[in-house]
Design an enzyme around this catalytic site. Structure first.
Site, PDB file in Angstrom:
ATOM      1  N   ASP A   1       0.136  -2.239  -1.994  1.00  0.00           N
ATOM      2  CA  ASP A   1       1.542  -2.195  -2.404  1.00  0.00           C
ATOM      3  C   ASP A   1       1.920  -0.797  -2.884  1.00  0.00           C
ATOM      4  OD1 ASP A   1       3.995  -2.536  -4.107  1.00  0.00           O
ATOM      5  OD2 ASP A   1       3.666  -4.644  -3.616  1.00  0.00           O
TER       6      ASP A   1
ATOM      7  N   HIS B   1      -1.620  -7.203  -9.191  1.00  0.00           N
ATOM      8  CA  HIS B   1      -0.315  -6.875  -9.794  1.00  0.00           C
ATOM      9  C   HIS B   1       0.661  -8.027  -9.633  1.00  0.00           C
ATOM     10  CE1 HIS B   1       1.839  -6.249  -5.919  1.00  0.00           C
ATOM     11  NE2 HIS B   1       0.642  -5.894  -5.483  1.00  0.00           N
TER      12      HIS B   1
END
Length: 282
Positions: free
Chosen positions: A115, A169
């Site tokens: 990401d 995350h």
């Protein structure tokens, strides 16, 4: 990680494009390049879709196969920023890059998600040479992933890192996609590893009625299970047997605040409960 809606959109374009391309007789260089462009679009992880072939004929009559002659590219911006950064660093510390070129001695190996919102060096305010980094979709640790295993072996046995960190995350599209019954194509095989985590902790997760909290808890459990997967490896176990006491940790970054939490996986009973089954003698 990529957003699940963006991934579905890209995948849809891939499938539709594939039907058009492969139902057409590919009998020219231009057709082949269009096909390549569609396939490239299909594997783009994110909401930005690279749907156009790089060497297609332009409206200005530019010859096929020649580089685009546009004055400005997004990549030029990156190169400009790099030039400014390198000049600034060299000005402030003339020997910085010469010293960096002599070798690396990082203390940490970080296994994180691909990401774009969780860049390790910015999150931890570290410098080049401080963290050895491996990233993949949804920070998955799989024993058959030779890419990751090679990184792990090199980091532990050659670089002698002291800490191996798995960092997940919030808002991870891979974790969220794994909670659904939808198929996203090829990546389903990769996300199945996260579904396995759900299966292992199904009773706890199903008892959480709030979907967002259940998703948050799966994110944490996923990181904790990847830490266990690291503990299972002969790379980690052999290093310890030979006196290199490398430790393994699990972090989760909250994208909405930028804060990173330590899950204190070394205090978790997960590894202790299965250690005997995966313990090796050297």
């Amino acid at each position: 990680m990529f957003g699940s809606r963006g991934f579905v959109r890209v995948l849809g374009q891939k499938l539709n494009g594939s039907k058009r391309v492969f139902s057409t007789r590919v009998n020219s260089k231009r057709s082949a390049m269009i096909g390549l462009g569609v396939v490239t679009a299909g594997i783009a992880f994110g909401t930005t879709v690279l749907a156009e072939p790089r060497h297609a004929t332009s409206t200005s009559g530019q010859q096929e196969g020649t580089p685009c002659s546009c004055a400005t590219h997004d990549c030029d911006v990156l190169l400009k920023h790099n030039e400014e950064w390198a000049e600034r660093i060299s000005r402030d510390n003339p020997t910085y890059f010469a010293n960096l070129a002599k070798g690396q001695t990082p203390k940490y190996l970080l296994i994180g998600c691909a990401d774009s919102r969780v860049p390790p060096d910015q999150l931890f305010q570290t410098q080049p040479g401080d963290i050895f980094i491996h990233r993949n979709v949804a920070n998955v640790v799989v024993a058959t992933d030779m890419n990751l295993m090679s990184v792990l072996q090199y980091a532990v046995e050659v670089l002698k890192v002291q800490r191996v960190i798995v960092m997940g995350h919030s808002e991870c599209g891979g974790v969220r996609a794994s909670m659904s019954d939808k198929s996203f194509g090829l990546i389903d095989n990769w996300l199945r590893n996260i579904k396995d985590v759900y299966r292992l902790h199904k009773a706890e997760l199903d008892s959480i009625s709030d979907e967002s909290k259940r998703y948050q808890r799966l994110t944490e459990l996923h990181v904790m299970e990847q830490v266990v997967n690291l503990e299972k490896t002969t790379i980690i176990q052999r290093a310890r047997a030979e006196g290199h006491n490398v430790t393994v940790h699990g972090f989760v970054c909250d994208i909405s605040s930028g804060r990173v939490r330590d899950l204190h996986c070394n205090e978790s009973p997960l590894w202790k409960s299965v250690e005997q089954a995966y313990k090796y003698s050297f």
